[in-house]
Structures are given as C-alpha cells and as structure tokens.
Design a protein around this motif. Sequence first.
Motif, PDB file in Angstrom:
ATOM      1  N   SER A 179     -13.684 -83.003 -97.862  1.00  0.00           N
ATOM      2  CA  SER A 179     -12.480 -83.373 -98.596  1.00  0.00           C
ATOM      3  C   SER A 179     -11.482 -82.219 -98.632  1.00  0.00           C
ATOM      4  CB  SER A 179     -12.839 -83.783-100.025  1.00  0.00           C
ATOM      5  OG  SER A 179     -11.679 -83.901-100.823  1.00  0.00           O
ATOM      6  N   THR A 180     -11.973 -80.994 -98.865  1.00  0.00           N
ATOM      7  CA  THR A 180     -11.057 -79.843 -98.883  1.00  0.00           C
ATOM      8  C   THR A 180     -10.420 -79.655 -97.511  1.00  0.00           C
ATOM      9  OG1 THR A 180     -12.756 -78.170 -98.332  1.00  0.00           O
ATOM     10  CG2 THR A 180     -12.433 -78.704-100.675  1.00  0.00           C
ATOM     11  N   GLU A 181     -11.164 -79.953 -96.464  1.00  0.00           N
ATOM     12  CA  GLU A 181     -10.612 -79.843 -95.105  1.00  0.00           C
ATOM     13  C   GLU A 181      -9.464 -80.835 -94.928  1.00  0.00           C
ATOM     14  OE1 GLU A 181     -14.882 -78.578 -93.013  1.00  0.00           O
ATOM     15  OE2 GLU A 181     -14.116 -80.628 -92.863  1.00  0.00           O
ATOM     16  N   ASP A 182      -9.699 -82.073 -95.371  1.00  0.00           N
ATOM     17  CA  ASP A 182      -8.678 -83.115 -95.228  1.00  0.00           C
ATOM     18  C   ASP A 182      -7.431 -82.781 -96.046  1.00  0.00           C
ATOM     19  OD1 ASP A 182     -10.459 -84.496 -93.630  1.00  0.00           O
ATOM     20  OD2 ASP A 182     -11.165 -85.807 -95.256  1.00  0.00           O
ATOM     21  N   VAL A 183      -7.648 -82.375 -97.296  1.00  0.00           N
ATOM     22  CA  VAL A 183      -6.520 -82.104 -98.190  1.00  0.00           C
ATOM     23  C   VAL A 183      -5.714 -80.899 -97.724  1.00  0.00           C
ATOM     24  CG1 VAL A 183      -5.911 -81.288-100.495  1.00  0.00           C
ATOM     25  CG2 VAL A 183      -7.501 -83.197-100.237  1.00  0.00           C
ATOM     26  N   TRP A 184      -6.393 -79.784 -97.478  1.00  0.00           N
ATOM     27  CA  TRP A 184      -5.655 -78.566 -97.133  1.00  0.00           C
ATOM     28  C   TRP A 184      -5.026 -78.634 -95.750  1.00  0.00           C
ATOM     29  CZ3 TRP A 184      -3.730 -75.775-100.664  1.00  0.00           C
ATOM     30  CH2 TRP A 184      -4.390 -75.606-101.881  1.00  0.00           C
ATOM     31  N   THR A 185      -5.595 -79.424 -94.852  1.00  0.00           N
ATOM     32  CA  THR A 185      -4.952 -79.628 -93.547  1.00  0.00           C
ATOM     33  C   THR A 185      -3.586 -80.271 -93.732  1.00  0.00           C
ATOM     34  OG1 THR A 185      -7.035 -79.809 -92.306  1.00  0.00           O
ATOM     35  CG2 THR A 185      -5.104 -80.874 -91.349  1.00  0.00           C
ATOM     36  N   GLU A 186      -3.521 -81.271 -94.610  1.00  0.00           N
ATOM     37  CA  GLU A 186      -2.252 -81.956 -94.858  1.00  0.00           C
ATOM     38  C   GLU A 186      -1.277 -81.070 -95.628  1.00  0.00           C
ATOM     39  OE1 GLU A 186      -1.250 -84.873 -93.599  1.00  0.00           O
ATOM     40  OE2 GLU A 186      -3.124 -84.710 -92.467  1.00  0.00           O
ATOM     41  N   VAL A 187      -1.787 -80.326 -96.618  1.00  0.00           N
ATOM     42  CA  VAL A 187      -0.910 -79.455 -97.400  1.00  0.00           C
ATOM     43  C   VAL A 187      -0.302 -78.378 -96.508  1.00  0.00           C
ATOM     44  CG1 VAL A 187      -0.809 -77.757 -99.274  1.00  0.00           C
ATOM     45  CG2 VAL A 187      -2.107 -79.880 -99.585  1.00  0.00           C
ATOM     46  N   PHE A 188      -1.125 -77.767 -95.665  1.00  0.00           N
ATOM     47  CA  PHE A 188      -0.617 -76.730 -94.764  1.00  0.00           C
ATOM     48  C   PHE A 188       0.369 -77.328 -93.767  1.00  0.00           C
ATOM     49  CE2 PHE A 188      -3.247 -73.799 -96.707  1.00  0.00           C
ATOM     50  CZ  PHE A 188      -3.298 -72.581 -96.056  1.00  0.00           C
ATOM     51  N   LYS A 189       0.095 -78.533 -93.307  1.00  0.00           N
ATOM     52  CA  LYS A 189       1.004 -79.191 -92.362  1.00  0.00           C
ATOM     53  C   LYS A 189       2.364 -79.401 -92.999  1.00  0.00           C
ATOM     54  CE  LYS A 189      -0.821 -82.425 -89.919  1.00  0.00           C
ATOM     55  NZ  LYS A 189      -1.394 -83.735 -89.511  1.00  0.00           N
TER      56      LYS A 189
END
Length: 288
Positions: free
Chosen positions: A86-96
């Motif tokens: 979940s952290t991977e999914d969330v932070w990937t989008e936030v960084f994007k």
Amino acid sequence: MKLDGRRESTNVDDRRRLGGGKAAGMGIGGLIVAALITWIMGGNPLDTLQQADLSQITQGGAQTEQREFTPEEQALAKFSRQVLASTEDVWTEVFKSMGKTYRSPQMVLFTGSVQSGCGNATSAVGPFYCSADEKLYIDLSFFSSMKKQLGADGDFAYAYVIAHEVGHHVQHLLGTLDSAHAQMAKMNKTGANKVSVRIELQADFYAGVWGHYENKMFGSLEDGDLEEAINCAQVIGDNYLQEKAQGYSQPESFTHGTSAQRMKWLKLGLSTGDLSQGNTFQLSDSQL
C-alpha cells in the motif's frame, strides 16, 4: 482495516528463519520489552547500537533456529507485506504528482538480531529505517509487545508503525533525512535531540499522509482505525514512555516528541494529505 484481496509486496526480505537466537541472559521477550523504550527514545538507531553490549548478544549466546511459524505469525507477516504494498502504491502516486519518481524501500523481517547497512542490530532497537541500504527492519514480535506492554493494539496501529518507518524513507528520498543528520553531527546532544524530534514528527506526518491516500484510493479504513493509530501515537510519546519507565520525564532528552505532538502531526497528515503542511523543520519548538 480492510485489506482482503489486496496485493502483497514482493519487496520483502524474510530473514526470520535465519535468526531467532536467544541473547545471553535475556530472551527475545526481554529484548522486545526493551524495544518499547529504545525505539522511541533512541533517536538514531546507531546511538542505541553503540550503547548496547552486542558482544553478549552476538557472541556465544545466539543460536540459529529453524522453525515453523504459527498461523498468527504468518498472518502478521502477510499483513505487513500488504501494508508495504500500500505504501508503494500511495507514495508512487504522490511522488508522481510532484514530478518525481518514487523508489520503494525493502522491508526486512527478522527475529532477534539482524545485519543492516547501519550495523548489527537486535530487537532491542525496535523497528528502524536505515538510509544506507534503504531498508526498514522489523521484528514482528514488536507488535505483540505493543499490545501487551502499552495497550496499543489494532491493525491500523501496526500499519502506522510500518508507515512511520517508510516515512523516514520518504525523507531520505527528498533529501531531508540526510540533511538533518548532517546538522545533528555538528550539534551538542540537546541540539541534536531537537532536530531528531523534528525528523520523527515529520515521519508521523508522512504516516498520516499515507493513511489519507490509502483510504482515498482503497476505502480501507473502518470504524475505530483512526482511534487505534492515534492511541498508538499517544502511548509512544517520549513523555509517556519516560513517565511510565521512571515516573518523570526529561524534555531535554526527548528524541521523538511528546504524545500531544505525535498525535497532532499524525492527525494533520491523515486529515489533509498535504505534504506542504509537514515541514516540521521551519517551526519553533512551541509551534511543534
């Protein structure tokens, strides 16, 4: 917290079968109890390691064990892999959204002791992040002791612990963590402790940001989840732990922040999801 059917991260190094030894004169249970204080009050994990008598733990007393895991242990490991995913999914989008690329950390599951890029560590250090190898390290027994020793229970409380360590990884990727550690190296202990508090409160804020977008993306939070995380933040405040351990608190020695501060920054991240509101380094002590 609803995670049924959610993917599990493959970015996990499960070393639990490689460790599990007992420290000379102290079992794993004793180490985990110690972790409840050291994790919160230790600041940089290296400080704790330097103070520990690791020779008693790593020489002669440790034994490699091969064992089967209980259903409860396996369920907790699966939960941890799902939270990391979940952290991977969330932070990937936030960084994007910031025009950046997120590089996921690896999670190392261990029992008793572990070799990290920051040196040898035992369960007494508690969960920690090492920027040298971009990995977070967790002995899952810590969660059981959270419940037994502090009454901090619930899946979202456990998820908050993982998300907090991932928050340190986010700080590392953004350059904040390394810059703060460089400042600390030039300061006396009191000054370094104040910087450490800012590091930890921002990691709490980032854990809240993760929770905000996790629920927005997946609708996973259930009644009581927020209370679990906030209660956890309260009972791992420096003042709470010091008073529980010795009957009084010493503000000059705080390294992670008070209960009120930790709850404040976690709730701010949860309610806003706005990274621009999480710069703890620009605030005075009274504003924290």
